[in-house]
Design an enzyme around this catalytic site. Structure first.
Site, PDB file in Angstrom:
ATOM      1  N   LYS A  52      31.094  36.166  38.705  1.00 54.22           N
ATOM      2  CA  LYS A  52      30.997  37.619  38.854  1.00 54.22           C
ATOM      3  C   LYS A  52      29.965  38.178  37.881  1.00 54.22           C
ATOM      4  CE  LYS A  52      35.622  38.037  40.675  1.00 54.22           C
ATOM      5  NZ  LYS A  52      37.053  38.093  40.368  1.00 54.22           N
ATOM      6  N   GLN A  96      41.553  39.797  36.210  1.00 54.89           N
ATOM      7  CA  GLN A  96      41.544  38.516  36.917  1.00 54.89           C
ATOM      8  C   GLN A  96      42.964  37.945  37.012  1.00 54.89           C
ATOM      9  OE1 GLN A  96      38.745  37.032  38.388  1.00 54.89           O
ATOM     10  NE2 GLN A  96      40.331  35.718  39.255  1.00 54.89           N
ATOM     11  N   ASP A 119      38.732  46.017  42.890  1.00 50.76           N
ATOM     12  CA  ASP A 119      39.343  44.892  43.619  1.00 50.76           C
ATOM     13  C   ASP A 119      40.085  45.392  44.856  1.00 50.76           C
ATOM     14  OD1 ASP A 119      38.801  42.328  42.800  1.00 50.76           O
ATOM     15  OD2 ASP A 119      40.350  42.278  41.248  1.00 50.76           O
TER      16      ASP A 119
END
Ligand code: NDP
Length: 293
Positions: A52, A96, A119
């Site tokens: 990322k 995460q 997200d």
């Protein structure tokens, strides 16, 4: 048969985002800033976050990683999330997953300001997506939709069969494809572990989306001639023929299914490559305040 090439499309989208960031910079605007919170030292998570970061740099974003030991308490993590929610320098952030067992992932997801939830996991974003309102859409369903759009695949009136009903893939993609307008307007059937006669159902699919986590589950006799097949599955299987000792297989038996398809995604090289691109798209939208104003 046409391959739905995740590599080509992801490079295309990244180039478009990079161009937009260049324009923002030229006009003296604020460069989009994505933060990732990484708890502990899980190998998979480290790799995802590193990828990322690399992609952010590639398109000209700012990228910051906040690392915490896996001993961090839930309340301390929620406190850090709140700081990011209120930090105007940060456009979007992700936490995460997976998190250590003593931390509730759901509480963490709900603590993120939906405006910065790039997200797309916050229930507000999920709800808004479900009724067709502007929302951050999570990476995998967004990646599938991006492939359909870029290859101009007709969806209106098509029968789409989705194998799998998880909250991160099956559920959202079945929803998106049944919404009004392109790339929706499908008649959608969702199958899961309690579904009877799956092959009978998949044989009626114009578009078959497979997200089960069962290596090579879909065989040629389960697919209609000319179908569009999107394989989301990523299964790491032991192999004596590779140097590493393992190989990646999709949920579709590619070699025998591909000749019957009009379009099909490879694994690897298909949907998976578009997931980071979706995160970049969402971060750009966050910076431009496109969703919530
Ligand atoms: P989950 O395990 O959360 O969900 C799997 C779904 O498949 C469930 O709905 C389950 O049914 C159903 N299922 C499992 N086995 C069968 C079977 N034999 N017959 C019918 N239904 C079955 O998986 P995810 O949705 O998270 O992931 C699916 C796959 O996609 C995995 O291989 C994963 O690695 C991959 N993936 C890939 C991504 C990418 O970027 N390309 C991103 C996310 C996931 P039930 O609900 O009844 O249990």
């Amino acid at each position: 048969m046409i391959l739905l090439d995740g590599k080509i499309i992801s490079e295309q989208v990244k180039a478009e985002i990079a161009l937009e960031v260049e324009n923002i910079k030229r006009q003296g605007g604020k460069v989009p800033h994505l933060v990732a919170i990484l708890v502990g030292h899980d190998g998979g998570s480290e790799t995802y976050v590193a990828n990322k970061e690399r992609s952010c740099i590639q398109v000209g974003f700012r990228s910051t990683v906040f690392r915490f030991e896996d001993t961090i308490t839930e309340s301390k993590l929620l406190y850090e999330i709140n700081l990011l929610n209120n930090n105007p320098d940060v456009d979007g952030f992700i936490v995460q997953m997976p998190l250590p067992k003593h931390i509730s992932e759901q509480k963490v997801i709900e603590a993120i300001d939906p405006k910065k939830d790039v997200d797309g996991f916050h229930p507000l974003n999920v709800g808004r997506m479900t009724i067709g309102m502007p929302a951050y859409i999570s990476a995998t369903p967004d990646g599938i939709v991006e492939l359909l759009r870029r290859y101009k695949i007709e969806t209106s009136g098509k029968h789409c069969v989705v194998l799998g009903r998880s909250n991160i893939v099956g559920r959202p993609i079945s929803n998106l494809l049944s919404l009004k307008g392109y790339p929706g307007d499908c008649t959608v059937t969702v199958c899961h572990s309690r579904t009877k006669n799956i092959p009978e159902i998949t044989r009626t699919a114009d578009i078959l989306i497979v997200a089960l986590g069962q290596a090579e589950f879909v065989t040629a006799n389960m697919v209609k001639e000319g179908a569009v097949v999107i394989d989301v599955g990523i299964n790491r299987i032991k192999s004596e023929t590779t140097k590493s000792g393992w190989k990646l297989l999709g949920d579709v038996k590619f070699d025998e299914v591909a000749p019957k398809c009009s379009y099909i995604t490879p694994v690897p090289g298909g949907v998976g490559l578009l997931t980071i691109v979706s995160l970049l798209k969402n971060t750009l939208k966050a910076a431009k305040k496109e969703i919530y104003g």
